[in-house]
Scaffold this motif. Structure first.
Motif, mmCIF file in Angstrom:
data_model
loop_
_atom_site.group_PDB
_atom_site.id
_atom_site.type_symbol
_atom_site.label_atom_id
_atom_site.label_comp_id
_atom_site.label_asym_id
_atom_site.label_seq_id
_atom_site.Cartn_x
_atom_site.Cartn_y
_atom_site.Cartn_z
ATOM 1 N N PRO A 134 -43.898 34.488 -5.930
ATOM 2 C CA PRO A 134 -45.177 34.904 -5.339
ATOM 3 C C PRO A 134 -46.342 34.604 -6.276
ATOM 4 N N PRO A 135 -47.512 34.354 -5.723
ATOM 5 C CA PRO A 135 -48.661 34.039 -6.564
ATOM 6 C C PRO A 135 -49.236 35.269 -7.260
ATOM 7 N N GLN A 136 -48.783 36.449 -6.862
ATOM 8 C CA GLN A 136 -49.255 37.707 -7.427
ATOM 9 C C GLN A 136 -48.227 38.767 -7.079
ATOM 10 N N GLU A 137 -48.415 39.954 -7.601
ATOM 11 C CA GLU A 137 -47.507 41.048 -7.249
ATOM 12 C C GLU A 137 -47.777 41.478 -5.813
ATOM 13 N N LEU A 138 -46.723 41.487 -5.009
ATOM 14 C CA LEU A 138 -46.885 41.817 -3.594
ATOM 15 C C LEU A 138 -46.565 43.287 -3.341
ATOM 16 N N PHE A 271 -44.871 36.138 15.588
ATOM 17 C CA PHE A 271 -44.840 35.022 14.651
ATOM 18 C C PHE A 271 -45.401 35.446 13.298
ATOM 19 N N LEU A 272 -46.458 36.243 13.322
ATOM 20 C CA LEU A 272 -47.101 36.700 12.096
ATOM 21 C C LEU A 272 -46.166 37.594 11.288
ATOM 22 N N VAL A 273 -45.446 38.491 11.967
ATOM 23 C CA VAL A 273 -44.525 39.390 11.274
ATOM 24 C C VAL A 273 -43.397 38.590 10.627
ATOM 25 N N VAL A 274 -42.851 37.628 11.367
ATOM 26 C CA VAL A 274 -41.747 36.814 10.837
ATOM 27 C C VAL A 274 -42.201 35.991 9.640
ATOM 28 N N GLY A 279 -41.449 36.669 5.788
ATOM 29 C CA GLY A 279 -41.403 35.439 5.005
ATOM 30 C C GLY A 279 -41.974 35.581 3.621
ATOM 31 N N ALA A 280 -42.937 36.482 3.440
ATOM 32 C CA ALA A 280 -43.570 36.626 2.144
ATOM 33 C C ALA A 280 -42.611 37.183 1.091
ATOM 34 N N VAL A 281 -41.659 38.010 1.501
ATOM 35 C CA VAL A 281 -40.764 38.636 0.542
ATOM 36 C C VAL A 281 -39.525 37.799 0.281
ATOM 37 N N VAL A 282 -39.337 36.728 1.040
ATOM 38 C CA VAL A 282 -38.187 35.857 0.814
ATOM 39 C C VAL A 282 -38.404 35.083 -0.488
ATOM 40 N N GLY A 283 -37.495 35.261 -1.412
ATOM 41 C CA GLY A 283 -37.616 34.560 -2.686
ATOM 42 C C GLY A 283 -38.629 35.171 -3.622
ATOM 43 N N GLY A 284 -39.219 36.327 -3.222
ATOM 44 C CA GLY A 284 -40.208 36.978 -4.089
ATOM 45 C C GLY A 284 -39.758 38.348 -4.492
#
Length: 287
Positions: A134-138, A271-274, A279-284
């Protein structure tokens, strides 16, 4: 145009009747009022970002003030536009298939432009997602609140479809009940998004200026929330007209177009939720 017709038009809030060019249909400045209000939303957001940069160029409340004023102007424009286009001469219009089809294709064209708007912001998100992640802490994104909100919005599409089917069967009671339930679900969804913003901004310090992901997150969710709010306004107008008995199995074009819009924002949210939340937490490390 006769004097009587001109008087009736003015009585229905139709501005600029005399100076409208002949052959261009009925006069109305409401689309321009709506467009100015819509543009003001982006101006307000830009002013807020500039003021948040501690540059001292603008007062902190400049952006919110412009944004709130633009929302009011936008809603007033929508009211006048819808009243002019659909309500003022409702009973004097025919129910030709050509007219109905034209309005439906008009909504399709409008939704196409909305798809392009969302696509631009999604492109920005995909661009930053392709980099270091991630580009920052999420913050914790995919919680129970967003899941409950998603379930509510999906349910509202079903209740609206139920209402639409009811009016085509001349079941006015079921039609009105379906509209009311849909509006309640939509209002709860909006309240849920406001609560989510409160938790992020106040409790976690996650704001639109927190980084590039934050700007994408608030840009996409805020844009969608604005569209849900607009959809609620449209459905509210439909409900008022339904209570006045202005719909039947032969006259329900605006119900169809409002339903198309509502289902569109529902699909965009899924779509936005997916993509954005899950999607934002995948790999982060956001989960």
């Amino acid at each position: 145009m006769s004097t009587q017709e001109s008087h009736e038009d003015h009585g229905h809030h139709l501005p600029a009747v005399e100076d409208w060019p002949r052959g261009f249909g009925e006069a109305s400045w409401w689309p321009f009022v709506t467009a100015i209000g819509g543009a003001g939303l982006y101006v307000g957001a830009a002013l807020y970002i500039i003021a948040s940069g501690n540059s001292g160029l603008l007062p902190a409340m400049a952006g919110p003030a412009v944004f709130v004023g633009s929302v009011g102007l936008f809603l007033v424009g929508i009211y006048g536009w819808v009243y002019h286009a659909f309500v003022s001469h409702f009973w004097s219009r025919d129910t030709s298939a050509n007219g109905s089809l034209a309005l439906k294709w008009g909504m399709v064209a409008f939704l196409g432009s909305e798809l392009a708007t969302f696509g631009a912001v999604f492109t920005y998100y995909f661009f930053i997602r392709a980099g270091t992640w991630p580009p920052q802490e999420l913050p914790h994104l995919l919680g129970s609140l967003v899941l409950a909100n998603t379930a509510l919005l999906i349910a509202s599409s079903f209740t609206l479809h139920w209402a639409h089917v009811a009016i085509r069967r001349e079941n006015r009671r079921q039609f009105i009940l379906g509209l009311i339930v849909t509006l309640v679900l939509g209002a709860v969804f909006i309240a849920g998004q406001v609560l989510e913003y409160y938790e992020f901004i106040v409790n976690e310090g996650f704001t639109v200026t927190s980084g590039i992901f934050a700007s994408a997150f608030f840009g996409l969710t805020g844009l969608h929330g604005l569209h849900v709010s607009l959809g609620a306004v449209l459905l509210g107008i439909v409900l008022i007209r339904a209570l006045a008995g202005q719909y039947s199995a032969d006259r329900h074009v605006s119900v169809s177009t409002a339903s198309m819009y509502w289902h569109f924002v529902d699909i965009v949210w899924i779509f936005l939720v997916v993509v954005l939340y899950a999607g934002a937490v995948v790999g982060g490390t956001g989960a």
